[in-house]
Design a protein around this motif. Structure first.
Motif, PDB file in Angstrom:
ATOM      1  N   ALA A 165      62.212  36.668  -4.297  1.00  0.00           N
ATOM      2  CA  ALA A 165      63.550  36.528  -4.881  1.00  0.00           C
ATOM      3  C   ALA A 165      63.397  36.412  -6.390  1.00  0.00           C
ATOM      4  O   ALA A 165      62.725  35.499  -6.885  1.00  0.00           O
ATOM      5  N   TYR A 166      63.997  37.332  -7.128  1.00  0.00           N
ATOM      6  CA  TYR A 166      63.974  37.288  -8.582  1.00  0.00           C
ATOM      7  C   TYR A 166      65.093  36.372  -9.090  1.00  0.00           C
ATOM      8  O   TYR A 166      66.187  36.342  -8.527  1.00  0.00           O
ATOM      9  N   TYR A 167      64.814  35.634 -10.151  1.00  0.00           N
ATOM     10  CA  TYR A 167      65.782  34.709 -10.745  1.00  0.00           C
ATOM     11  C   TYR A 167      66.459  33.832  -9.669  1.00  0.00           C
ATOM     12  O   TYR A 167      67.695  33.779  -9.580  1.00  0.00           O
ATOM     13  N   PRO A 168      65.697  33.121  -8.841  1.00  0.00           N
ATOM     14  CA  PRO A 168      66.323  32.380  -7.729  1.00  0.00           C
ATOM     15  C   PRO A 168      67.273  31.276  -8.184  1.00  0.00           C
ATOM     16  O   PRO A 168      68.314  31.061  -7.553  1.00  0.00           O
ATOM     17  N   LEU A 169      66.944  30.582  -9.268  1.00  0.00           N
ATOM     18  CA  LEU A 169      67.798  29.482  -9.721  1.00  0.00           C
ATOM     19  C   LEU A 169      69.128  30.009 -10.261  1.00  0.00           C
ATOM     20  O   LEU A 169      70.199  29.473  -9.961  1.00  0.00           O
ATOM     21  N   GLN A 170      69.046  31.067 -11.056  1.00  0.00           N
ATOM     22  CA  GLN A 170      70.262  31.607 -11.659  1.00  0.00           C
ATOM     23  C   GLN A 170      71.178  32.235 -10.613  1.00  0.00           C
ATOM     24  O   GLN A 170      72.399  32.040 -10.645  1.00  0.00           O
ATOM     25  N   PHE A 171      70.590  32.993  -9.697  1.00  0.00           N
ATOM     26  CA  PHE A 171      71.411  33.622  -8.672  1.00  0.00           C
ATOM     27  C   PHE A 171      72.015  32.595  -7.715  1.00  0.00           C
ATOM     28  O   PHE A 171      73.137  32.776  -7.229  1.00  0.00           O
ATOM     29  N   ASP A 172      71.290  31.535  -7.450  1.00  0.00           N
ATOM     30  CA  ASP A 172      71.845  30.479  -6.603  1.00  0.00           C
ATOM     31  C   ASP A 172      73.093  29.878  -7.253  1.00  0.00           C
ATOM     32  O   ASP A 172      74.104  29.635  -6.583  1.00  0.00           O
ATOM     33  N   ALA A 173      73.026  29.671  -8.568  1.00  0.00           N
ATOM     34  CA  ALA A 173      74.181  29.133  -9.288  1.00  0.00           C
ATOM     35  C   ALA A 173      75.329  30.137  -9.315  1.00  0.00           C
ATOM     36  O   ALA A 173      76.498  29.770  -9.162  1.00  0.00           O
ATOM     37  N   LEU A 174      75.000  31.417  -9.508  1.00  0.00           N
ATOM     38  CA  LEU A 174      76.039  32.451  -9.549  1.00  0.00           C
ATOM     39  C   LEU A 174      76.758  32.542  -8.205  1.00  0.00           C
ATOM     40  O   LEU A 174      77.984  32.589  -8.158  1.00  0.00           O
ATOM     41  N   ARG A 175      75.988  32.551  -7.121  1.00  0.00           N
ATOM     42  CA  ARG A 175      76.622  32.645  -5.796  1.00  0.00           C
ATOM     43  C   ARG A 175      77.455  31.407  -5.498  1.00  0.00           C
ATOM     44  O   ARG A 175      78.531  31.494  -4.900  1.00  0.00           O
ATOM     45  N   HIS A 193      59.724  33.435  -9.983  1.00  0.00           N
ATOM     46  CA  HIS A 193      60.205  34.073  -8.772  1.00  0.00           C
ATOM     47  C   HIS A 193      59.847  33.217  -7.561  1.00  0.00           C
ATOM     48  O   HIS A 193      58.865  32.468  -7.569  1.00  0.00           O
ATOM     49  N   LEU A 194      60.634  33.340  -6.517  1.00  0.00           N
ATOM     50  CA  LEU A 194      60.385  32.621  -5.266  1.00  0.00           C
ATOM     51  C   LEU A 194      59.877  33.623  -4.241  1.00  0.00           C
ATOM     52  O   LEU A 194      60.571  34.593  -3.899  1.00  0.00           O
ATOM     53  N   ARG A 195      58.652  33.402  -3.746  1.00  0.00           N
ATOM     54  CA  ARG A 195      58.021  34.336  -2.806  1.00  0.00           C
ATOM     55  C   ARG A 195      57.827  33.648  -1.463  1.00  0.00           C
ATOM     56  O   ARG A 195      57.292  32.544  -1.383  1.00  0.00           O
ATOM     57  N   HIS A 196      58.264  34.330  -0.413  1.00  0.00           N
ATOM     58  CA  HIS A 196      58.126  33.804   0.945  1.00  0.00           C
ATOM     59  C   HIS A 196      57.413  34.859   1.784  1.00  0.00           C
ATOM     60  O   HIS A 196      57.923  35.963   1.961  1.00  0.00           O
ATOM     61  N   ALA A 197      56.209  34.537   2.268  1.00  0.00           N
ATOM     62  CA  ALA A 197      55.412  35.477   3.053  1.00  0.00           C
ATOM     63  C   ALA A 197      55.338  35.009   4.500  1.00  0.00           C
ATOM     64  O   ALA A 197      55.246  33.811   4.779  1.00  0.00           O
ATOM     65  N   PHE A 198      55.371  35.964   5.422  1.00  0.00           N
ATOM     66  CA  PHE A 198      55.332  35.617   6.844  1.00  0.00           C
ATOM     67  C   PHE A 198      54.816  36.819   7.628  1.00  0.00           C
ATOM     68  O   PHE A 198      54.751  37.952   7.117  1.00  0.00           O
ATOM     69  N   ASP A 199      54.427  36.566   8.868  1.00  0.00           N
ATOM     70  CA  ASP A 199      53.925  37.621   9.749  1.00  0.00           C
ATOM     71  C   ASP A 199      55.018  38.043  10.713  1.00  0.00           C
ATOM     72  O   ASP A 199      55.743  37.212  11.267  1.00  0.00           O
ATOM     73  N   VAL A 200      55.145  39.349  10.902  1.00  0.00           N
ATOM     74  CA  VAL A 200      56.094  39.900  11.861  1.00  0.00           C
ATOM     75  C   VAL A 200      55.310  40.592  12.964  1.00  0.00           C
ATOM     76  O   VAL A 200      54.456  41.440  12.692  1.00  0.00           O
ATOM     77  N   TYR A 213      65.829  41.270  -5.125  1.00  0.00           N
ATOM     78  CA  TYR A 213      64.714  40.956  -4.240  1.00  0.00           C
ATOM     79  C   TYR A 213      63.697  42.095  -4.192  1.00  0.00           C
ATOM     80  O   TYR A 213      64.004  43.241  -4.513  1.00  0.00           O
ATOM     81  N   ARG A 214      62.489  41.729  -3.755  1.00  0.00           N
ATOM     82  CA  ARG A 214      61.475  42.711  -3.371  1.00  0.00           C
ATOM     83  C   ARG A 214      61.021  42.375  -1.951  1.00  0.00           C
ATOM     84  O   ARG A 214      60.734  41.212  -1.648  1.00  0.00           O
ATOM     85  N   VAL A 215      60.963  43.383  -1.096  1.00  0.00           N
ATOM     86  CA  VAL A 215      60.422  43.232   0.251  1.00  0.00           C
ATOM     87  C   VAL A 215      59.148  44.061   0.322  1.00  0.00           C
ATOM     88  O   VAL A 215      59.162  45.261   0.025  1.00  0.00           O
ATOM     89  N   SER A 216      58.041  43.398   0.686  1.00  0.00           N
ATOM     90  CA  SER A 216      56.741  44.062   0.791  1.00  0.00           C
ATOM     91  C   SER A 216      56.245  43.966   2.220  1.00  0.00           C
ATOM     92  O   SER A 216      56.309  42.902   2.830  1.00  0.00           O
ATOM     93  N   VAL A 217      55.750  45.080   2.735  1.00  0.00           N
ATOM     94  CA  VAL A 217      55.215  45.137   4.095  1.00  0.00           C
ATOM     95  C   VAL A 217      53.790  45.663   4.029  1.00  0.00           C
ATOM     96  O   VAL A 217      53.522  46.677   3.378  1.00  0.00           O
ATOM     97  N   GLY A 218      52.867  44.962   4.713  1.00  0.00           N
ATOM     98  CA  GLY A 218      51.467  45.348   4.691  1.00  0.00           C
ATOM     99  C   GLY A 218      50.694  44.569   3.643  1.00  0.00           C
ATOM    100  O   GLY A 218      51.247  43.699   2.945  1.00  0.00           O
ATOM    101  N   GLU A 219      49.420  44.886   3.504  1.00  0.00           N
ATOM    102  CA  GLU A 219      48.558  44.193   2.552  1.00  0.00           C
ATOM    103  C   GLU A 219      47.669  45.190   1.841  1.00  0.00           C
ATOM    104  O   GLU A 219      47.361  46.263   2.361  1.00  0.00           O
ATOM    105  N   GLY A 220      47.243  44.823   0.625  1.00  0.00           N
ATOM    106  CA  GLY A 220      46.302  45.636  -0.126  1.00  0.00           C
ATOM    107  C   GLY A 220      46.822  47.026  -0.399  1.00  0.00           C
ATOM    108  O   GLY A 220      47.979  47.232  -0.769  1.00  0.00           O
TER     109      GLY A 220
END
Length: 359
Positions: free
Chosen positions: A57-67, A26-33, A164-171
């Motif tokens: 992002a789940y299955y990033p390589l496969q979905f990139d090819a599909l799109r 999976h491809l995970r991108h974390a950032f502060d808002v 995709y998964r979107v996570s907000v907050g920590e712990g």
């Protein structure tokens, strides 16, 4: 900000064949808002906080090819569409899971929340099988030549083009939501027209009637207006309602859905292939979403809700209801049936719902 790549040295596979990769990273991108609250303190007019947010992002390589193989404007257009998503109440009508729905402002994509069971199914064996099925449904190189029209895709599955998964907050304060992005098969269709009807078809007639059906434009029968107080010739609510099998069944005797011989043959063949795939993967309870435009004579279809596996609890429910273990005798037909039985019933119903136009 942190980004985790699915693989520091991902396999080099170009084009649609990348959909067949077994890599599941999976491809995970974390950032502060930074957000501003209405609460005020002694030093500032309001309080600013920084919230940890992460997108996986789940299955990033496969979905990139599909799109890349199915979306004309690629990831740039895909991202532009997802930048404006609004809650879509119309997507949840008749749903049992309580999932949230959204739709992009440009009408191209549907965003659907995944249940834990659906997510586990997609991250398990179903995911790679799905990509293989869709890859085999796309036109291959060499399929076209001079003066030859490119073949259309040989699947009716409403394609999932991202997960995709979107996570907000920590712990312990972290809140997450998993969702898929699905092509809107009714994109650019005038679904609010009085001439348009949308049907969610499963092939069952058990509790498959939507009372929001206000009747067809021009109907002489006063049944709907008598029961609802609605004049079907001036009200267009039925154009927005998602109707069900019994609604269609009540109409086709006098107003059948007619298809050309070529279209009916193609539809039957594609549904046979799609439902064989779903049955082999242990999937049941999917629907054929059908849009009928009586103004243009067009029929638009797509198979949806195909992430529901026949799990052990559903098998137990089938056994209990079919055998009458809890009393009341043997049921005529359980509400939950096996994937093979579901496929058989589904195909028979679709063959009955759509008939060949008389020559």
């Amino acid at each position: 900000m942190e980004t985790q790549n699915p693989n520091p040295n991902p396999p080099v596979v170009d084009g649609p064949d990348a959909m067949l990769l077994h890599h599941r990273g999976h491809l995970r991108h974390a950032f502060d808002v930074e957000s501003t609250s209405d609460a005020k303190d002694a030093k500032t007019d309001n309080t600013k906080t920084r919230v940890k947010t992460a997108v996986t992002a789940y299955y990033p390589l496969q979905f990139d090819a599909l799109r890349g193989a199915s979306i004309a404007d690629g990831d740039e257009g895909f991202a532009a569409s997802l930048s404006e998503v609004a809650k879509w109440d119309g997507g949840a009508k008749g749903g049992k899971s309580g999932s949230l729905f959204g739709k992009t402002e440009d009408d191209r994509f549907i965003v659907k929340q995944l249940t834990r069971v659906e997510l586990n199914a997609f991250l398990g064996d179903f995911g790679p099988s799905y990509f293989k099925h869709v890859r085999e449904s796309l036109p291959h190189e060499g399929d076209t030549g001079e003066g030859v029209t490119a073949p259309t895709t040989t699947t009716c599955l409403a394609r999932i083009v991202g997960a995709y998964r979107v996570s907000v907050g920590e712990g312990v304060d972290e809140v997450s939501i998993d969702f898929v992005v699905i092509e809107n098969i009714f994109n650019r269709r005038n679904v609010t027209s009085p001439e348009w009807r949308t049907y969610d078809l499963k092939g069952s007639l058990r509790a498959r009637y939507n009372n929001d059906d206000a009747g067809d434009v021009g109907d002489e029968c006063p049944r709907h207006s008598a029961h609802t107080g609605i004049d079907p010739r001036t009200d267009n609510r039925s154009a927005r309602a998602v109707l069900l099998d019994e609604n269609l069944q009540s109409k086709i005797a006098t107003d059948p859905v007619l298809c050309s011989l070529e279209s009916k043959f193609a539809l039957d063949a594609i549904l046979a292939r799609d439902t064989a795939f779903l049955a082999n993967e242990g999937v049941m309870d999917y629907s054929l979403l059908a849009g009928i435009d009586r103004g243009t004579g067009e029929l638009v279809v797509g198979v949806i809700d195909y992430l529901r596996l026949y799990t052990w609890d559903k098998q137990l429910e089938t056994y209990v209801k079919f055998t009458g273990v809890l009393g009341g005798g043997v049921a005529a037909e359980p509400t939950v049936i096996s994937p093979v039985q579901y496929r058989r019933r589904f195909r028979k119903a679709m063959a009955r719902y759509f008939v060949v136009v008389p020559s």
